[in-house]
Design a protein around this motif. Structure first.
Motif, PDB file in Angstrom:
ATOM      1  N   TRP A  64      16.061 -85.161  98.125  1.00 50.06           N
ATOM      2  CA  TRP A  64      16.634 -84.908  99.439  1.00 50.06           C
ATOM      3  C   TRP A  64      16.031 -83.621  99.970  1.00 50.06           C
ATOM      4  O   TRP A  64      16.081 -82.590  99.310  1.00 50.06           O
ATOM      5  CB  TRP A  64      18.163 -84.785  99.371  1.00 50.06           C
ATOM      6  N   ARG A  65      15.468 -83.677 101.131  1.00 53.97           N
ATOM      7  CA  ARG A  65      14.835 -82.507 101.722  1.00 53.97           C
ATOM      8  C   ARG A  65      15.515 -82.207 103.066  1.00 53.97           C
ATOM      9  O   ARG A  65      15.627 -83.081 103.924  1.00 53.97           O
ATOM     10  CB  ARG A  65      13.347 -82.768 101.944  1.00 53.97           C
ATOM     11  N   VAL A  66      15.970 -80.984 103.221  1.00 57.60           N
ATOM     12  CA  VAL A  66      16.561 -80.540 104.484  1.00 57.60           C
ATOM     13  C   VAL A  66      15.623 -79.518 105.092  1.00 57.60           C
ATOM     14  O   VAL A  66      15.224 -78.559 104.438  1.00 57.60           O
ATOM     15  CB  VAL A  66      17.962 -79.930 104.272  1.00 57.60           C
ATOM     16  N   GLN A  67      15.250 -79.737 106.353  1.00 63.68           N
ATOM     17  CA  GLN A  67      14.239 -78.907 106.999  1.00 63.68           C
ATOM     18  C   GLN A  67      14.801 -78.277 108.262  1.00 63.68           C
ATOM     19  O   GLN A  67      15.460 -78.932 109.059  1.00 63.68           O
ATOM     20  CB  GLN A  67      13.013 -79.758 107.350  1.00 63.68           C
ATOM     21  N   MET A  68      14.535 -76.983 108.422  1.00 59.69           N
ATOM     22  CA  MET A  68      14.896 -76.282 109.642  1.00 59.69           C
ATOM     23  C   MET A  68      13.786 -75.278 109.920  1.00 59.69           C
ATOM     24  O   MET A  68      13.897 -74.095 109.616  1.00 59.69           O
ATOM     25  CB  MET A  68      16.233 -75.567 109.509  1.00 59.69           C
ATOM     26  N   GLY A  69      12.685 -75.763 110.446  1.00 58.52           N
ATOM     27  CA  GLY A  69      11.549 -74.896 110.706  1.00 58.52           C
ATOM     28  C   GLY A  69      11.095 -74.214 109.433  1.00 58.52           C
ATOM     29  O   GLY A  69      11.027 -74.818 108.362  1.00 58.52           O
ATOM     30  N   ARG A  70      10.818 -72.927 109.521  1.00 59.12           N
ATOM     31  CA  ARG A  70      10.370 -72.164 108.364  1.00 59.12           C
ATOM     32  C   ARG A  70      11.519 -71.495 107.619  1.00 59.12           C
ATOM     33  O   ARG A  70      11.287 -70.756 106.657  1.00 59.12           O
ATOM     34  CB  ARG A  70       9.376 -71.097 108.813  1.00 59.12           C
ATOM     35  N   ARG A  71      12.739 -71.749 108.043  1.00 57.46           N
ATOM     36  CA  ARG A  71      13.877 -71.047 107.456  1.00 57.46           C
ATOM     37  C   ARG A  71      14.277 -71.630 106.105  1.00 57.46           C
ATOM     38  O   ARG A  71      14.931 -70.962 105.303  1.00 57.46           O
ATOM     39  CB  ARG A  71      15.077 -71.084 108.404  1.00 57.46           C
ATOM     40  N   TYR A  72      13.941 -72.894 105.849  1.00 60.21           N
ATOM     41  CA  TYR A  72      14.300 -73.526 104.594  1.00 60.21           C
ATOM     42  C   TYR A  72      13.048 -73.667 103.738  1.00 60.21           C
ATOM     43  O   TYR A  72      11.935 -73.788 104.252  1.00 60.21           O
ATOM     44  CB  TYR A  72      14.910 -74.911 104.849  1.00 60.21           C
ATOM     45  N   PRO A  73      13.188 -73.674 102.409  1.00 59.60           N
ATOM     46  CA  PRO A  73      12.012 -73.767 101.537  1.00 59.60           C
ATOM     47  C   PRO A  73      11.307 -75.100 101.674  1.00 59.60           C
ATOM     48  O   PRO A  73      11.913 -76.119 102.004  1.00 59.60           O
ATOM     49  CB  PRO A  73      12.616 -73.596 100.138  1.00 59.60           C
ATOM     50  N   ASP A  74       9.981 -75.091 101.405  1.00 59.15           N
ATOM     51  CA  ASP A  74       9.202 -76.327 101.490  1.00 59.15           C
ATOM     52  C   ASP A  74       9.627 -77.326 100.425  1.00 59.15           C
ATOM     53  O   ASP A  74       9.619 -78.536 100.651  1.00 59.15           O
ATOM     54  CB  ASP A  74       7.707 -76.022 101.352  1.00 59.15           C
ATOM     55  N   GLN A  75       9.960 -76.827  99.246  1.00 62.78           N
ATOM     56  CA  GLN A  75      10.329 -77.705  98.144  1.00 62.78           C
ATOM     57  C   GLN A  75      11.834 -77.976  98.141  1.00 62.78           C
ATOM     58  O   GLN A  75      12.635 -77.051  98.334  1.00 62.78           O
ATOM     59  CB  GLN A  75       9.914 -77.090  96.805  1.00 62.78           C
ATOM     60  N   PRO A  76      12.246 -79.220  97.927  1.00 65.50           N
ATOM     61  CA  PRO A  76      13.675 -79.521  97.883  1.00 65.50           C
ATOM     62  C   PRO A  76      14.326 -78.858  96.675  1.00 65.50           C
ATOM     63  O   PRO A  76      13.694 -78.669  95.632  1.00 65.50           O
ATOM     64  CB  PRO A  76      13.718 -81.052  97.771  1.00 65.50           C
ATOM     65  N   LEU A  77      15.591 -78.487  96.820  1.00 64.10           N
ATOM     66  CA  LEU A  77      16.348 -77.870  95.738  1.00 64.10           C
ATOM     67  C   LEU A  77      17.350 -78.879  95.187  1.00 64.10           C
ATOM     68  O   LEU A  77      18.051 -79.541  95.948  1.00 64.10           O
ATOM     69  CB  LEU A  77      17.093 -76.638  96.247  1.00 64.10           C
ATOM     70  N   ASN A  78      17.428 -78.999  93.869  1.00 61.72           N
ATOM     71  CA  ASN A  78      18.393 -79.916  93.261  1.00 61.72           C
ATOM     72  C   ASN A  78      19.807 -79.340  93.273  1.00 61.72           C
ATOM     73  O   ASN A  78      20.779 -80.077  93.207  1.00 61.72           O
ATOM     74  CB  ASN A  78      17.972 -80.267  91.836  1.00 61.72           C
ATOM     75  N   THR A  79      19.919 -78.010  93.310  1.00 61.32           N
ATOM     76  CA  THR A  79      21.211 -77.353  93.521  1.00 61.32           C
ATOM     77  C   THR A  79      21.008 -76.402  94.699  1.00 61.32           C
ATOM     78  O   THR A  79      20.114 -75.560  94.659  1.00 61.32           O
ATOM     79  CB  THR A  79      21.681 -76.565  92.283  1.00 61.32           C
ATOM     80  N   ALA A  80      21.800 -76.545  95.731  1.00 60.88           N
ATOM     81  CA  ALA A  80      21.526 -75.787  96.950  1.00 60.88           C
ATOM     82  C   ALA A  80      22.809 -75.277  97.583  1.00 60.88           C
ATOM     83  O   ALA A  80      23.781 -76.026  97.753  1.00 60.88           O
ATOM     84  CB  ALA A  80      20.773 -76.656  97.947  1.00 60.88           C
ATOM     85  N   LEU A  81      22.795 -73.994  97.921  1.00 61.85           N
ATOM     86  CA  LEU A  81      23.865 -73.382  98.700  1.00 61.85           C
ATOM     87  C   LEU A  81      23.319 -73.126 100.092  1.00 61.85           C
ATOM     88  O   LEU A  81      22.389 -72.343 100.263  1.00 61.85           O
ATOM     89  CB  LEU A  81      24.318 -72.068  98.059  1.00 61.85           C
ATOM     90  N   PHE A  82      23.875 -73.817 101.076  1.00 61.68           N
ATOM     91  CA  PHE A  82      23.463 -73.674 102.466  1.00 61.68           C
ATOM     92  C   PHE A  82      24.424 -72.740 103.174  1.00 61.68           C
ATOM     93  O   PHE A  82      25.641 -72.930 103.127  1.00 61.68           O
ATOM     94  CB  PHE A  82      23.479 -75.029 103.184  1.00 61.68           C
ATOM     95  N   GLY A  83      23.877 -71.735 103.841  1.00 59.57           N
ATOM     96  CA  GLY A  83      24.709 -70.881 104.665  1.00 59.57           C
ATOM     97  C   GLY A  83      25.112 -71.587 105.944  1.00 59.57           C
ATOM     98  O   GLY A  83      24.631 -72.686 106.254  1.00 59.57           O
ATOM     99  N   ALA A  84      26.016 -70.974 106.694  1.00 57.96           N
ATOM    100  CA  ALA A  84      26.412 -71.533 107.991  1.00 57.96           C
ATOM    101  C   ALA A  84      25.194 -71.651 108.894  1.00 57.96           C
ATOM    102  O   ALA A  84      24.278 -70.830 108.839  1.00 57.96           O
ATOM    103  CB  ALA A  84      27.459 -70.638 108.635  1.00 57.96           C
ATOM    104  N   THR A  85      25.170 -72.694 109.715  1.00 54.93           N
ATOM    105  CA  THR A  85      24.039 -72.925 110.605  1.00 54.93           C
ATOM    106  C   THR A  85      24.498 -72.970 112.054  1.00 54.93           C
ATOM    107  O   THR A  85      25.640 -73.341 112.348  1.00 54.93           O
ATOM    108  CB  THR A  85      23.313 -74.236 110.261  1.00 54.93           C
TER     109      THR A  85
END
Length: 300
Positions: A64-85
Protein backbone atom coordinates in the motif's frame (compact mmCIF):
# COMPACT_ATOMS: atom_id res chain seq x y z
CA UNK A 1 -12.56 -9.09 24.32
CA UNK A 2 -13.43 -5.91 26.19
CA UNK A 3 -16.51 -3.98 25.16
CA UNK A 4 -19.07 -4.84 22.53
CA UNK A 5 -17.80 -4.95 18.98
CA UNK A 6 -19.93 -2.94 16.58
CA UNK A 7 -19.09 -3.53 12.94
CA UNK A 8 -20.40 -3.30 9.44
CA UNK A 9 -19.02 -4.41 6.10
CA UNK A 10 -19.75 -2.44 2.95
CA UNK A 11 -21.91 -4.59 0.72
CA UNK A 12 -20.41 -5.98 -2.45
CA UNK A 13 -17.08 -5.47 -4.15
CA UNK A 14 -16.08 -3.41 -7.16
CA UNK A 15 -13.61 -4.37 -9.91
CA UNK A 16 -10.68 -3.87 -7.53
CA UNK A 17 -12.23 -6.39 -5.16
CA UNK A 18 -12.23 -3.83 -2.37
CA UNK A 19 -13.79 -4.73 0.96
CA UNK A 20 -13.90 -2.42 3.99
CA UNK A 21 -14.83 -3.50 7.52
CA UNK A 22 -15.13 -0.92 10.28
CA UNK A 23 -15.35 -1.52 14.03
CA UNK A 24 -15.82 0.84 16.96
CA UNK A 25 -13.21 0.63 19.71
CA UNK A 26 -13.89 -0.13 23.36
CA UNK A 27 -16.15 2.56 24.83
CA UNK A 28 -13.32 3.83 27.04
CA UNK A 29 -11.33 4.69 23.90
CA UNK A 30 -13.92 6.54 21.85
CA UNK A 31 -12.67 10.02 22.73
CA UNK A 32 -9.22 8.98 21.52
CA UNK A 33 -9.61 6.54 18.59
CA UNK A 34 -12.16 7.06 15.80
CA UNK A 35 -12.60 3.47 14.60
CA UNK A 36 -10.63 0.41 13.52
CA UNK A 37 -10.60 -0.50 9.84
CA UNK A 38 -9.68 -3.62 7.87
CA UNK A 39 -9.32 -3.14 4.12
CA UNK A 40 -8.76 -5.87 1.51
CA UNK A 41 -8.38 -5.50 -2.23
CA UNK A 42 -7.83 -8.47 -4.53
CA UNK A 43 -6.89 -6.35 -7.55
CA UNK A 44 -5.22 -3.02 -8.38
CA UNK A 45 -6.62 -0.07 -6.45
CA UNK A 46 -6.28 3.70 -6.88
CA UNK A 47 -8.16 6.23 -4.81
CA UNK A 48 -7.54 9.29 -2.69
CA UNK A 49 -7.64 9.82 1.05
CA UNK A 50 -9.42 12.84 2.46
CA UNK A 51 -7.77 15.27 4.85
CA UNK A 52 -7.84 13.47 8.18
CA UNK A 53 -6.52 13.38 11.73
CA UNK A 54 -3.67 11.08 12.69
CA UNK A 55 -3.75 7.46 11.57
CA UNK A 56 -1.84 4.27 12.33
CA UNK A 57 -1.70 1.76 9.49
CA UNK A 58 -0.20 -1.71 9.10
CA UNK A 59 0.22 -3.49 5.76
CA UNK A 60 -0.35 -7.17 6.47
CA UNK A 61 -0.39 -8.32 2.83
CA UNK A 62 0.78 -6.92 -0.47
CA UNK A 63 1.74 -3.27 -0.80
CA UNK A 64 0.00 0.00 0.00
CA UNK A 65 1.51 3.29 -1.05
CA UNK A 66 0.18 6.67 0.09
CA UNK A 67 1.50 9.66 -1.84
CA UNK A 68 1.32 13.36 -1.10
CA UNK A 69 3.86 15.07 -3.31
CA UNK A 70 7.32 14.99 -1.77
CA UNK A 71 6.03 14.98 1.80
CA UNK A 72 5.67 11.19 2.03
CA UNK A 73 8.50 8.68 1.50
CA UNK A 74 8.95 7.03 -1.89
CA UNK A 75 8.97 3.57 -0.36
CA UNK A 76 5.80 2.21 1.28
CA UNK A 77 5.96 1.58 5.03
CA UNK A 78 4.58 -1.64 6.52
CA UNK A 79 4.03 0.18 9.84
CA UNK A 80 3.11 3.82 9.44
CA UNK A 81 2.09 6.69 11.68
CA UNK A 82 0.43 9.43 9.64
CA UNK A 83 0.16 12.89 11.09
CA UNK A 84 -2.92 15.05 10.60
CA UNK A 85 -3.35 16.21 7.01
CA UNK A 86 -4.90 19.29 5.44
CA UNK A 87 -4.99 18.02 1.86
CA UNK A 88 -5.91 14.88 -0.02
CA UNK A 89 -3.40 12.11 -0.66
CA UNK A 90 -3.38 9.32 -3.24
CA UNK A 91 -3.45 5.67 -2.22
CA UNK A 92 -2.26 3.01 -4.66
CA UNK A 93 -2.09 -0.75 -4.22
CA UNK A 94 -1.54 -3.68 -6.61
CA UNK A 95 -3.58 -5.69 -4.11
CA UNK A 96 -3.27 -6.57 -0.45
CA UNK A 97 -4.56 -5.73 2.99
CA UNK A 98 -4.12 -2.80 5.35
CA UNK A 99 -5.49 -2.45 8.87
CA UNK A 100 -5.33 0.38 11.34
CA UNK A 101 -7.11 3.03 13.34
CA UNK A 102 -7.65 6.75 13.42
CA UNK A 103 -6.63 9.02 16.27
CA UNK A 104 -8.55 12.08 17.41
CA UNK A 105 -6.48 15.14 18.32
CA UNK A 106 -6.96 14.26 22.01
CA UNK A 107 -5.94 10.69 21.27
CA UNK A 108 -2.79 11.92 19.56
CA UNK A 109 -1.93 14.05 22.58
CA UNK A 110 -2.80 11.35 25.11
CA UNK A 111 -1.08 8.39 23.45
CA UNK A 112 1.90 10.03 21.77
CA UNK A 113 2.65 13.35 23.47
CA UNK A 114 4.18 14.60 20.19
CA UNK A 115 3.21 18.12 19.11
CA UNK A 116 0.82 17.52 16.21
CA UNK A 117 2.47 20.10 13.95
CA UNK A 118 5.75 18.14 14.05
CA UNK A 119 4.15 15.38 11.95
CA UNK A 120 1.40 17.29 10.11
CA UNK A 121 1.30 16.08 6.49
CA UNK A 122 4.08 13.61 7.27
CA UNK A 123 4.43 9.88 7.86
CA UNK A 124 6.97 7.95 9.95
CA UNK A 125 7.38 4.31 11.05
CA UNK A 126 5.31 3.42 14.12
CA UNK A 127 8.37 2.33 16.09
CA UNK A 128 7.62 1.86 19.80
CA UNK A 129 5.44 4.96 20.17
CA UNK A 130 2.55 2.90 21.55
CA UNK A 131 4.64 1.10 24.14
CA UNK A 132 5.23 -1.93 21.94
CA UNK A 133 7.27 -2.36 18.79
CA UNK A 134 5.39 -1.57 15.58
CA UNK A 135 7.07 -4.59 13.98
CA UNK A 136 5.79 -6.78 16.81
CA UNK A 137 2.27 -5.43 16.33
CA UNK A 138 2.54 -6.10 12.60
CA UNK A 139 3.65 -9.69 13.23
CA UNK A 140 0.74 -10.24 15.62
CA UNK A 141 -1.72 -8.77 13.12
CA UNK A 142 -0.37 -11.00 10.34
CA UNK A 143 -0.77 -14.02 12.63
CA UNK A 144 -4.51 -13.29 12.96
CA UNK A 145 -4.92 -11.92 9.45
CA UNK A 146 -8.24 -13.67 8.76
CA UNK A 147 -9.77 -12.85 12.14
CA UNK A 148 -11.01 -9.27 12.44
CA UNK A 149 -12.21 -9.88 16.00
CA UNK A 150 -8.70 -10.80 17.08
CA UNK A 151 -7.36 -7.67 15.39
CA UNK A 152 -9.92 -5.51 17.17
CA UNK A 153 -9.01 -7.15 20.50
CA UNK A 154 -5.33 -6.45 19.85
CA UNK A 155 -5.96 -2.78 19.09
CA UNK A 156 -8.17 -2.43 22.18
CA UNK A 157 -5.53 -4.08 24.34
CA UNK A 158 -2.71 -1.87 23.08
CA UNK A 159 -4.66 1.39 23.36
CA UNK A 160 -6.22 0.59 26.74
CA UNK A 161 -2.75 -0.23 28.03
CA UNK A 162 -1.48 3.06 26.70
CA UNK A 163 -4.44 4.87 28.25
CA UNK A 164 -3.62 3.41 31.67
CA UNK A 165 -0.02 4.57 31.54
CA UNK A 166 -0.35 8.11 30.20
CA UNK A 167 -1.42 11.35 31.80
CA UNK A 168 -4.94 12.72 31.18
CA UNK A 169 -5.29 15.39 28.54
CA UNK A 170 -4.62 18.94 29.61
CA UNK A 171 -7.65 21.09 30.44
CA UNK A 172 -6.82 23.58 27.68
CA UNK A 173 -6.71 20.79 25.09
CA UNK A 174 -10.11 19.45 26.10
CA UNK A 175 -11.52 22.97 25.96
CA UNK A 176 -10.12 23.73 22.49
CA UNK A 177 -11.37 20.35 21.26
CA UNK A 178 -14.87 21.18 22.47
CA UNK A 179 -14.82 24.66 20.92
CA UNK A 180 -13.67 23.30 17.56
CA UNK A 181 -16.60 20.85 17.55
CA UNK A 182 -18.89 23.91 17.67
CA UNK A 183 -16.87 25.28 14.73
CA UNK A 184 -16.41 28.96 15.49
CA UNK A 185 -16.94 31.21 12.50
CA UNK A 186 -13.64 33.06 12.81
CA UNK A 187 -10.27 33.02 14.53
CA UNK A 188 -11.42 35.98 16.61
CA UNK A 189 -14.45 34.07 17.89
CA UNK A 190 -12.31 30.98 18.50
CA UNK A 191 -9.92 33.04 20.63
CA UNK A 192 -12.77 34.74 22.47
CA UNK A 193 -14.47 31.43 23.26
CA UNK A 194 -11.17 30.06 24.58
CA UNK A 195 -10.37 33.26 26.48
CA UNK A 196 -6.94 33.34 24.86
CA UNK A 197 -4.84 35.88 22.97
CA UNK A 198 -4.68 34.91 19.29
CA UNK A 199 -0.95 34.16 19.52
CA UNK A 200 -1.52 31.71 22.37
CA UNK A 201 -4.42 30.15 20.49
CA UNK A 202 -2.22 29.70 17.40
CA UNK A 203 0.52 28.02 19.41
CA UNK A 204 -1.89 25.65 21.13
CA UNK A 205 -3.84 24.82 17.96
CA UNK A 206 -0.65 23.82 16.17
CA UNK A 207 0.39 21.68 19.11
CA UNK A 208 -2.99 19.93 19.45
CA UNK A 209 -4.43 19.88 15.91
CA UNK A 210 -1.37 20.37 13.72
CA UNK A 211 -2.44 23.62 12.04
CA UNK A 212 -2.84 27.29 12.86
CA UNK A 213 -6.39 28.43 13.69
CA UNK A 214 -7.13 30.02 10.30
CA UNK A 215 -6.08 26.93 8.35
CA UNK A 216 -7.83 24.68 10.87
CA UNK A 217 -11.17 26.46 10.57
CA UNK A 218 -10.97 26.46 6.76
CA UNK A 219 -10.21 22.72 6.87
CA UNK A 220 -13.12 21.94 9.20
CA UNK A 221 -15.59 24.02 7.20
CA UNK A 222 -14.58 22.17 4.05
CA UNK A 223 -14.78 18.75 5.72
CA UNK A 224 -18.29 19.47 6.99
CA UNK A 225 -19.51 19.86 3.41
CA UNK A 226 -17.39 16.97 2.14
CA UNK A 227 -19.04 14.73 4.72
CA UNK A 228 -22.41 15.43 3.11
CA UNK A 229 -21.05 14.87 -0.40
CA UNK A 230 -19.34 11.55 0.31
CA UNK A 231 -22.43 9.43 -0.29
CA UNK A 232 -23.90 11.50 -3.11
CA UNK A 233 -24.46 9.83 -6.47
CA UNK A 234 -25.63 12.90 -8.36
CA UNK A 235 -23.41 15.81 -9.38
CA UNK A 236 -25.55 18.60 -7.93
CA UNK A 237 -23.98 19.76 -4.70
CA UNK A 238 -25.07 23.42 -4.44
CA UNK A 239 -27.62 22.76 -1.69
CA UNK A 240 -24.90 21.23 0.51
CA UNK A 241 -22.47 24.14 0.46
CA UNK A 242 -21.84 25.62 3.90
CA UNK A 243 -23.48 29.06 4.18
CA UNK A 244 -20.19 30.55 5.38
CA UNK A 245 -18.81 30.28 1.85
CA UNK A 246 -19.28 33.56 -0.02
CA UNK A 247 -20.57 31.85 -3.14
CA UNK A 248 -20.11 28.74 -5.28
CA UNK A 249 -16.82 30.02 -6.72
CA UNK A 250 -15.43 30.38 -3.20
CA UNK A 251 -16.40 26.80 -2.39
CA UNK A 252 -14.89 25.45 -5.63
CA UNK A 253 -11.65 27.27 -4.84
CA UNK A 254 -11.54 25.73 -1.37
CA UNK A 255 -12.40 22.29 -2.73
CA UNK A 256 -9.46 22.47 -5.13
CA UNK A 257 -7.24 23.68 -2.30
CA UNK A 258 -7.96 20.71 -0.06
CA UNK A 259 -8.72 17.95 -2.58
CA UNK A 260 -6.73 18.90 -5.68
CA UNK A 261 -9.77 18.64 -7.98
CA UNK A 262 -13.13 20.32 -8.46
CA UNK A 263 -16.36 19.18 -6.75
CA UNK A 264 -17.73 18.02 -10.11
CA UNK A 265 -14.62 15.96 -10.76
CA UNK A 266 -14.82 14.49 -7.27
CA UNK A 267 -18.40 13.36 -7.84
CA UNK A 268 -17.49 11.92 -11.26
CA UNK A 269 -14.43 9.80 -10.50
CA UNK A 270 -14.59 6.28 -9.03
CA UNK A 271 -14.00 6.03 -5.28
CA UNK A 272 -13.47 2.29 -4.80
CA UNK A 273 -11.92 2.64 -1.35
CA UNK A 274 -13.49 5.74 0.14
CA UNK A 275 -16.91 4.93 -1.26
CA UNK A 276 -16.83 1.55 0.49
CA UNK A 277 -15.50 3.21 3.64
CA UNK A 278 -18.42 5.67 3.66
CA UNK A 279 -20.93 2.83 3.23
CA UNK A 280 -19.31 0.89 6.07
CA UNK A 281 -19.35 3.94 8.34
CA UNK A 282 -23.05 4.53 7.67
CA UNK A 283 -23.85 0.88 8.34
CA UNK A 284 -21.87 1.00 11.61
CA UNK A 285 -23.69 4.16 12.73
CA UNK A 286 -20.56 6.34 12.52
CA UNK A 287 -21.01 9.93 11.39
CA UNK A 288 -19.66 11.00 8.00
CA UNK A 289 -19.45 14.64 9.04
CA UNK A 290 -15.85 14.47 10.33
CA UNK A 291 -17.07 15.88 13.64
CA UNK A 292 -14.94 15.12 16.68
CA UNK A 293 -16.35 12.70 19.29
CA UNK A 294 -17.14 13.84 22.84
CA UNK A 295 -14.15 14.76 25.00
CA UNK A 296 -12.99 12.46 27.82
CA UNK A 297 -14.10 13.09 31.37
CA UNK A 298 -10.66 12.82 32.97
CA UNK A 299 -8.48 15.90 33.10
CA UNK A 300 -4.97 16.73 34.19
Amino acid sequence: MSGQIEAAEAAGRDSSGTSVRIYLPDERLRSFATFYYFVDCTGPLEDFLYPEWGNVRFTTRGEWRVQMGRRYPDQPLNTALFGATDRAAQVVSPGGKTVGFGLTPLGWQRFLAIPADELANRVVPVGDLFGVSGDELLARLIAVDDDDAAGVALFDDVLLGRLAHTRPNRDWAIELDAILRDRPASVERFAASAGLPERTLARRCKKLFGFNPKRLLRRQRFLDTLGKMRVMEQRHYNSLIDPEYFDQAHFVHEFREFMGLSPTQFLSVPRPLMGKAAEAQVAAGITLSFQLPPAPEDRA
